[in-house]
Design a protein around this motif. Sequence first.
Motif, PDB file in Angstrom:
ATOM      1  N   VAL A 178       0.373 -20.953  31.403  1.00  0.00           N
ATOM      2  CA  VAL A 178      -1.188 -20.329  30.915  1.00  0.00           C
ATOM      3  C   VAL A 178      -1.177 -21.315  29.556  1.00  0.00           C
ATOM      4  O   VAL A 178      -2.321 -21.412  29.964  1.00  0.00           O
ATOM      5  CB  VAL A 178       0.154 -19.177  29.888  1.00  0.00           C
ATOM      6  CG1 VAL A 178      -1.475 -19.047  29.181  1.00  0.00           C
ATOM      7  CG2 VAL A 178      -0.027 -18.081  31.409  1.00  0.00           C
ATOM      8  N   GLU A 179      -0.185 -22.095  29.202  1.00  0.00           N
ATOM      9  CA  GLU A 179      -0.648 -23.690  28.119  1.00  0.00           C
ATOM     10  C   GLU A 179      -1.204 -24.281  29.668  1.00  0.00           C
ATOM     11  O   GLU A 179      -2.011 -24.798  28.535  1.00  0.00           O
ATOM     12  CB  GLU A 179       0.186 -23.878  27.982  1.00  0.00           C
ATOM     13  CG  GLU A 179       1.423 -23.007  26.774  1.00  0.00           C
ATOM     14  CD  GLU A 179       2.890 -23.985  26.144  1.00  0.00           C
ATOM     15  OE1 GLU A 179       3.364 -22.776  25.669  1.00  0.00           O
ATOM     16  OE2 GLU A 179       3.398 -24.873  27.257  1.00  0.00           O
ATOM     17  N   GLU A 180      -1.314 -24.074  30.742  1.00  0.00           N
ATOM     18  CA  GLU A 180      -2.125 -25.647  30.951  1.00  0.00           C
ATOM     19  C   GLU A 180      -3.001 -25.227  30.806  1.00  0.00           C
ATOM     20  O   GLU A 180      -4.093 -25.892  31.239  1.00  0.00           O
ATOM     21  CB  GLU A 180      -0.734 -25.857  32.612  1.00  0.00           C
ATOM     22  CG  GLU A 180      -1.762 -26.582  33.671  1.00  0.00           C
ATOM     23  CD  GLU A 180      -1.598 -26.890  34.730  1.00  0.00           C
ATOM     24  OE1 GLU A 180      -0.327 -26.958  35.378  1.00  0.00           O
ATOM     25  OE2 GLU A 180      -2.435 -27.210  35.966  1.00  0.00           O
ATOM     26  N   ALA A 181      -3.721 -23.979  31.400  1.00  0.00           N
ATOM     27  CA  ALA A 181      -4.555 -23.537  31.561  1.00  0.00           C
ATOM     28  C   ALA A 181      -5.605 -23.656  30.649  1.00  0.00           C
ATOM     29  O   ALA A 181      -6.569 -24.025  30.414  1.00  0.00           O
ATOM     30  CB  ALA A 181      -5.002 -21.782  32.743  1.00  0.00           C
ATOM     31  N   VAL A 182      -4.994 -23.193  29.328  1.00  0.00           N
ATOM     32  CA  VAL A 182      -5.925 -22.763  28.196  1.00  0.00           C
ATOM     33  C   VAL A 182      -5.789 -24.817  27.803  1.00  0.00           C
ATOM     34  O   VAL A 182      -6.909 -25.086  27.256  1.00  0.00           O
ATOM     35  CB  VAL A 182      -4.760 -22.547  26.790  1.00  0.00           C
ATOM     36  CG1 VAL A 182      -5.422 -22.885  26.000  1.00  0.00           C
ATOM     37  CG2 VAL A 182      -4.489 -21.047  27.233  1.00  0.00           C
ATOM     38  N   HIS A 183      -5.270 -25.400  28.178  1.00  0.00           N
ATOM     39  CA  HIS A 183      -5.359 -26.913  27.436  1.00  0.00           C
ATOM     40  C   HIS A 183      -6.862 -27.368  28.428  1.00  0.00           C
ATOM     41  O   HIS A 183      -7.321 -28.798  27.942  1.00  0.00           O
ATOM     42  CB  HIS A 183      -3.897 -27.157  28.466  1.00  0.00           C
ATOM     43  CG  HIS A 183      -3.731 -29.055  28.020  1.00  0.00           C
ATOM     44  ND1 HIS A 183      -4.093 -29.163  26.394  1.00  0.00           N
ATOM     45  CD2 HIS A 183      -3.790 -30.032  28.203  1.00  0.00           C
ATOM     46  CE1 HIS A 183      -3.383 -30.296  26.450  1.00  0.00           C
ATOM     47  NE2 HIS A 183      -3.499 -30.466  27.625  1.00  0.00           N
ATOM     48  N   ALA A 184      -6.774 -27.036  29.983  1.00  0.00           N
ATOM     49  CA  ALA A 184      -7.813 -27.067  30.121  1.00  0.00           C
ATOM     50  C   ALA A 184      -9.036 -26.299  30.496  1.00  0.00           C
ATOM     51  O   ALA A 184     -10.134 -26.574  30.756  1.00  0.00           O
ATOM     52  CB  ALA A 184      -7.258 -27.006  32.050  1.00  0.00           C
ATOM     53  N   GLY A 185      -8.985 -25.963  29.267  1.00  0.00           N
ATOM     54  CA  GLY A 185     -10.099 -24.969  28.457  1.00  0.00           C
ATOM     55  C   GLY A 185     -10.546 -23.498  29.111  1.00  0.00           C
ATOM     56  O   GLY A 185     -11.514 -23.165  28.482  1.00  0.00           O
ATOM     57  N   LEU A 186      -8.993 -22.769  29.986  1.00  0.00           N
ATOM     58  CA  LEU A 186      -9.984 -21.864  29.979  1.00  0.00           C
ATOM     59  C   LEU A 186      -8.804 -21.160  29.757  1.00  0.00           C
ATOM     60  O   LEU A 186      -7.624 -20.681  30.061  1.00  0.00           O
ATOM     61  CB  LEU A 186      -9.358 -21.748  31.467  1.00  0.00           C
ATOM     62  CG  LEU A 186      -9.770 -22.700  32.480  1.00  0.00           C
ATOM     63  CD1 LEU A 186      -9.544 -22.411  34.275  1.00  0.00           C
ATOM     64  CD2 LEU A 186     -11.144 -23.139  32.785  1.00  0.00           C
ATOM     65  N   ASP A 187      -9.402 -20.208  28.419  1.00  0.00           N
ATOM     66  CA  ASP A 187      -8.447 -19.777  27.418  1.00  0.00           C
ATOM     67  C   ASP A 187      -8.573 -17.690  28.249  1.00  0.00           C
ATOM     68  O   ASP A 187      -7.983 -17.232  27.389  1.00  0.00           O
ATOM     69  CB  ASP A 187      -8.492 -19.743  26.265  1.00  0.00           C
ATOM     70  CG  ASP A 187     -10.117 -19.362  25.950  1.00  0.00           C
ATOM     71  OD1 ASP A 187     -10.689 -18.898  26.525  1.00  0.00           O
ATOM     72  OD2 ASP A 187     -10.141 -18.841  24.452  1.00  0.00           O
ATOM     73  N   ASP A 188      -9.653 -17.522  28.479  1.00  0.00           N
ATOM     74  CA  ASP A 188     -10.008 -15.622  29.327  1.00  0.00           C
ATOM     75  C   ASP A 188      -8.957 -16.149  30.842  1.00  0.00           C
ATOM     76  O   ASP A 188      -8.768 -16.908  31.773  1.00  0.00           O
ATOM     77  CB  ASP A 188     -11.003 -15.709  30.544  1.00  0.00           C
ATOM     78  CG  ASP A 188     -11.593 -14.148  30.733  1.00  0.00           C
ATOM     79  OD1 ASP A 188      -9.959 -14.321  31.576  1.00  0.00           O
ATOM     80  OD2 ASP A 188     -11.833 -14.069  30.192  1.00  0.00           O
ATOM     81  N   VAL A 189      -7.544 -15.473  30.983  1.00  0.00           N
ATOM     82  CA  VAL A 189      -6.287 -15.329  31.854  1.00  0.00           C
ATOM     83  C   VAL A 189      -5.810 -14.018  32.148  1.00  0.00           C
ATOM     84  O   VAL A 189      -5.918 -13.192  31.720  1.00  0.00           O
ATOM     85  CB  VAL A 189      -4.801 -16.220  31.159  1.00  0.00           C
ATOM     86  CG1 VAL A 189      -4.250 -16.075  32.744  1.00  0.00           C
ATOM     87  CG2 VAL A 189      -5.541 -17.617  30.626  1.00  0.00           C
ATOM     88  N   LEU A 190      -5.922 -13.824  33.922  1.00  0.00           N
ATOM     89  CA  LEU A 190      -5.832 -12.952  34.559  1.00  0.00           C
ATOM     90  C   LEU A 190      -4.851 -12.576  35.117  1.00  0.00           C
ATOM     91  O   LEU A 190      -4.361 -13.765  36.341  1.00  0.00           O
ATOM     92  CB  LEU A 190      -7.104 -12.413  35.612  1.00  0.00           C
ATOM     93  CG  LEU A 190      -6.530 -11.193  36.176  1.00  0.00           C
ATOM     94  CD1 LEU A 190      -6.964 -10.191  35.190  1.00  0.00           C
ATOM     95  CD2 LEU A 190      -7.707 -11.329  37.228  1.00  0.00           C
ATOM     96  N   LEU A 191      -3.754 -12.419  34.906  1.00  0.00           N
ATOM     97  CA  LEU A 191      -2.048 -12.229  35.520  1.00  0.00           C
ATOM     98  C   LEU A 191      -2.493 -11.142  36.419  1.00  0.00           C
ATOM     99  O   LEU A 191      -2.521 -10.216  36.123  1.00  0.00           O
ATOM    100  CB  LEU A 191      -0.943 -12.214  34.676  1.00  0.00           C
ATOM    101  CG  LEU A 191      -0.612 -13.062  33.524  1.00  0.00           C
ATOM    102  CD1 LEU A 191      -0.179 -12.898  32.670  1.00  0.00           C
ATOM    103  CD2 LEU A 191      -0.727 -14.011  34.110  1.00  0.00           C
ATOM    104  N   ILE A 192      -2.017 -11.192  37.950  1.00  0.00           N
ATOM    105  CA  ILE A 192      -1.802 -10.665  38.530  1.00  0.00           C
ATOM    106  C   ILE A 192      -0.624 -10.090  38.962  1.00  0.00           C
ATOM    107  O   ILE A 192       0.346 -10.725  39.484  1.00  0.00           O
ATOM    108  CB  ILE A 192      -2.368 -10.777  40.671  1.00  0.00           C
ATOM    109  CG1 ILE A 192      -3.966 -11.598  39.825  1.00  0.00           C
ATOM    110  CG2 ILE A 192      -2.387  -9.880  41.135  1.00  0.00           C
ATOM    111  CD1 ILE A 192      -4.517 -11.129  40.185  1.00  0.00           C
ATOM    112  N   THR A 193      -0.085  -8.507  38.385  1.00  0.00           N
ATOM    113  CA  THR A 193       1.293  -8.682  38.012  1.00  0.00           C
ATOM    114  C   THR A 193       1.307  -7.355  39.605  1.00  0.00           C
ATOM    115  O   THR A 193       0.795  -6.811  40.096  1.00  0.00           O
ATOM    116  CB  THR A 193       1.997  -8.087  36.575  1.00  0.00           C
ATOM    117  OG1 THR A 193       0.866  -6.358  37.035  1.00  0.00           O
ATOM    118  CG2 THR A 193       1.294  -8.701  36.007  1.00  0.00           C
TER     119      THR A 193
END
Length: 302
Positions: free
Chosen positions: A47-62
């Motif tokens: 999730v940190e990697e996504a945020v670091h790339a500017g993507l802070d809307d994260v959908l987790l498929i659980t």
Amino acid sequence: MPDSIATKVTKAVVPAAGLGTRFLPATKATPKEMLPVVDKPAIQYVVEEAVHAGLDDVLLITGRSKRSIEDHFDRNYELEEALIAKGDNEGLALIRDSAELATVHYVRQGEPKGLGHAVSCAAKHVGREPFAVLLGDDFIHPDDRLLQRMLEVREQRGGSVVALMEVEHDQVSSYGTAAIDPTDEDDVVRITDLVEKPAPDDAPSNWIIIGRYVCDPAVFGVLEHTPPGRGGEIQLTDALKTLAGMDPADGGGVYGVLFRGRRYDTGNKVDYLRTLVQFAVERPDVAGEFVPWLRKFLDNLQ
Ligand code: G1P
């Protein structure tokens, strides 16, 4: 040009519904994404990697036992109060960080029918925008900026983008494998074919897909018609193969970014142990004590 090309990528999808059978019994009641690497659960790095790339809307498929993942990305007021009472500001910051990192959404994958099926569960949340997919078993060193490069390629060329790494020939059967043509950029190729986990003799190359994708939303329509493939599962690789043969006007075209940076695998026990040691050695707060111990331990092992 499909209207989605003009759209910037803002969303990341992280499948986290696997059964984690390689880590039983640890994963009997805990999702494998929650296994710690030093002191953070694996999924937080992703999730940190996504945020670091500017993507802070994260959908987790659980999948099953998703509670601990949800709790991890949420506030824990009881623990916060206990840490405040103890004056432990460092601990307080750490537990607040994971709750404030990103806007995390959840969708449940009812049945584990494969990675392609997991991604199709994101259709409603993602809508008609291109989006990133990050698989939790692979960690990419944030300074190596893989996802950022993939987003650039998507912006410049449209279509979908996968991350590729070259491996020894005898390893190809554990991965999606690509047939590639060069482009005018050294680190970008056009994908002409993809095979999920081929026998080494059937592999189109030694370039394998590592767990980072930027998908055109056309992938959702394709996934609906993708029959079960390798292992009887609906494979994202098969849907991308179809996209590779489609017209760019319909969201087709797949590119590969050739990655030569640092990737850490946590998908099986030995790789997980390697990653743990590598991360510990790179952590200033741990390395001072851990590295001399490790040296001594290895010397004594012979
Ligand atoms: C998945 C994909 C495969 C890809 C791999 C990367 O496989 O299906 O194409 O190469 O992730 O880690 P899995 O490891 O989930 O079996």
